[in-house]
Design a protein around this motif. Structure first.
Motif, PDB file in Angstrom:
ATOM      1  N   SER A 221      13.627 -26.145 -36.513  1.00  0.00           N
ATOM      2  CA  SER A 221      14.192 -24.982 -37.804  1.00  0.00           C
ATOM      3  C   SER A 221      14.112 -25.786 -39.157  1.00  0.00           C
ATOM      4  O   SER A 221      13.882 -26.980 -39.374  1.00  0.00           O
ATOM      5  N   LYS A 227      21.942 -22.817 -40.576  1.00  0.00           N
ATOM      6  CA  LYS A 227      21.259 -23.052 -39.289  1.00  0.00           C
ATOM      7  C   LYS A 227      22.247 -23.858 -38.553  1.00  0.00           C
ATOM      8  O   LYS A 227      21.853 -23.892 -37.377  1.00  0.00           O
ATOM      9  N   ASP A 274       1.863 -26.109 -36.452  1.00  0.00           N
ATOM     10  CA  ASP A 274       2.133 -25.222 -35.528  1.00  0.00           C
ATOM     11  C   ASP A 274       1.788 -25.816 -34.044  1.00  0.00           C
ATOM     12  O   ASP A 274       2.351 -25.139 -33.104  1.00  0.00           O
ATOM     13  N   VAL A 277       4.522 -27.516 -32.720  1.00  0.00           N
ATOM     14  CA  VAL A 277       5.869 -26.611 -32.438  1.00  0.00           C
ATOM     15  C   VAL A 277       5.485 -26.045 -30.966  1.00  0.00           C
ATOM     16  O   VAL A 277       6.305 -26.117 -30.232  1.00  0.00           O
ATOM     17  N   MET A 281       7.946 -26.931 -27.889  1.00  0.00           N
ATOM     18  CA  MET A 281       8.639 -25.730 -26.758  1.00  0.00           C
ATOM     19  C   MET A 281       8.214 -25.790 -25.527  1.00  0.00           C
ATOM     20  O   MET A 281       8.879 -25.485 -24.618  1.00  0.00           O
ATOM     21  N   PHE A 289      19.912 -23.251 -30.175  1.00  0.00           N
ATOM     22  CA  PHE A 289      19.757 -22.651 -31.503  1.00  0.00           C
ATOM     23  C   PHE A 289      21.486 -22.407 -31.788  1.00  0.00           C
ATOM     24  O   PHE A 289      21.934 -21.845 -31.056  1.00  0.00           O
ATOM     25  N   ALA A 298      12.344 -17.421 -33.320  1.00  0.00           N
ATOM     26  CA  ALA A 298      11.954 -18.559 -32.656  1.00  0.00           C
ATOM     27  C   ALA A 298      12.502 -18.799 -31.146  1.00  0.00           C
ATOM     28  O   ALA A 298      11.997 -19.284 -30.369  1.00  0.00           O
ATOM     29  N   GLU A 301      10.129 -17.063 -29.000  1.00  0.00           N
ATOM     30  CA  GLU A 301       8.810 -17.883 -29.008  1.00  0.00           C
ATOM     31  C   GLU A 301       9.048 -19.002 -27.959  1.00  0.00           C
ATOM     32  O   GLU A 301       8.249 -19.287 -27.145  1.00  0.00           O
TER      33      GLU A 301
END
Length: 398
Positions: A221, A227, A274, A277, A281, A289, A298, A301
């Protein structure tokens, strides 16, 4: 002599205009615009300003964009947001008289375009103006405008924007919200119901990794106050047996690292590519989150990577996560308060039911938010709006 029946005239394709807020970066609202352009390849495009760099314009398919007078005002390239007070006037000057269908993509003023009684106006709402409505206090506080002349001016301007925002809602035939949370905000602000069409997510760019997952939980993030990454870090500092990887950068980074207090189980990865990321994940035990978002791409994703979620149970997250009671199988757990203790409790509940959260279920859940699902849902909404308008026109006395 055989006389052939006269051929029925084919209905003409509607003339379509798409009104976007402004073009500067490729972000969440531009993903919606990209799909609308694919749906209506001959549509005319309009925006308040267009400063999208040449190397990021491919999603527009080479189309030109008609802009407003704000495009040519002094210093508008860098400071066009400072002309917010002029934007309602600017968007009302766009000439859309030659179009049958107008689709606006709105988070500020786009829905304020003027349309006629025989035109259909469908408005896709990312959010009503946050800074003019329920987030006004936070906006003024963050901008240092709580007091003084600047504060008085800002409150006056936001008051005028709220009045215009409500009045211009009357020109919309159908509101479309990107989540049930935004639908509730539309009902609160405009007293109108909205159809829910989830925003498009590039599901195919994210895929599950057919390898055993590592033991690390993951946060990815921007490090900004809302956030609430600090809460996640504090929770895992109290769980030294749980590993947390934190990726991202921003003005809150130093403070968040201070909250970690050097805990060896919390690893800060900084700004990541990217590709990194995607790898984080795919390999995460769960994606954590803690923010309240309008939607939360997100999270989708992460689900597309087959990764379960541990998320704050407010905002768009409620539309994304399938919890323990879902008949199709859970894909995550909620925590109900933005507090470290609530996150710790959610992690423990997740561990107790982790075996029920399969990568296949997470991936299947993410499919609800694909590009194809968005285009089909929007096509259904627009088609119904056009039919309703045609029916009203036929039954209206002349």
């Amino acid at each position: 002599m055989n006389i052939l029946p006269a051929a029925r005239p084919q209905p003409m394709a509607p003339r379509v205009a798409i009104v976007h807020e402004w073009l500067e970066h490729y972000a969440g609202s531009e993903r919606v615009l990209e799909q609308l352009v694919l749906m209506y390849p001959h549509a005319a495009l309009f925006a308040i300003v267009d400063f999208m760099p040449p190397d990021r314009r491919d999603f527009l398919g080479g189309r030109s964009v008609e802009t407003t007078f704000i495009q040519k005002l002094p210093f508008s390239r860098r400071y066009f947001r400072y002309y917010l007070g002029l934007m309602p006037i600017a968007v009302e000057q766009l000439d859309l008289a030659g179009f049958d269908l107008v689709i606006s993509s709105n988070h500020a003023v786009a829905k304020g375009v003027i349309t006629g009684p025989d035109q259909v106006h469908v408005c896709y709402v990312h959010s009503p103006m946050r800074y003019a409505w329920d987030m006004q206090a936070a906006y003024l506080r963050h901008g240092g405008m709580e007091r003084g002349i600047k504060g008085i001016y800002a409150r006056w301007l936001l008051h005028r924007l709220r009045n215009w925002d409500v009045r211009s809602a009357a020109g919309v035939d159908v509101f479309v919200a990107n989540s049930s949370y935004i639908a509730r905000r539309i009902r609160k602000v405009y007293r109108r119901e909205a159809v829910i069409v989830y925003p498009p997510v590039d599901i195919d760019r994210f895929h599950e990794k057919m390898l055993p997952r590592r033991e690390a939980y993951v946060v990815i993030s921007r490090m900004v106050p809302y956030k609430r990454i600090d809460l996640v870090v504090e929770a895992f500092r109290r769980m030294p047996h749980r590993v947390l990887h934190v990726a991202g950068d921003g003005p809150e980074r130093d403070r968040i690292e201070a909250v970690a207090a050097g805990a060896p189980n919390i690893i800060f990865r900084g700004r990541v590519s990217d590709a990194q990321v995607l790898e984080m994940m795919q390999e995460a035990r769960a994606f954590v989150f803690a923010a309240e978002e309008d939607f939360g791409i997100a999270m989708v994703e992460a689900q597309a990577c087959g990764t379960p979620l541990i998320v704050f149970g407010r905002g768009g997250a409620c539309d994304i996560v399938r919890d323990a009671d879902d008949p199709e199988g859970p894909t995550g757990v909620f925590f109900e308060e933005q507090e470290p203790d609530a996150i710790i409790d959610a992690v423990e509940r997740f561990e107790a039911m982790r075996d029920r959260m399969t990568a296949r279920a997470c991936r299947a859940n993410a499919r609800r938010f694909s590009h194809e699902a968005f285009r089909q849902s929007m096509s259904d909404v627009v088609g119904q709006a056009m039919r309703d308008t045609c029916a009203r026109r036929m039954h209206t006395p002349r």
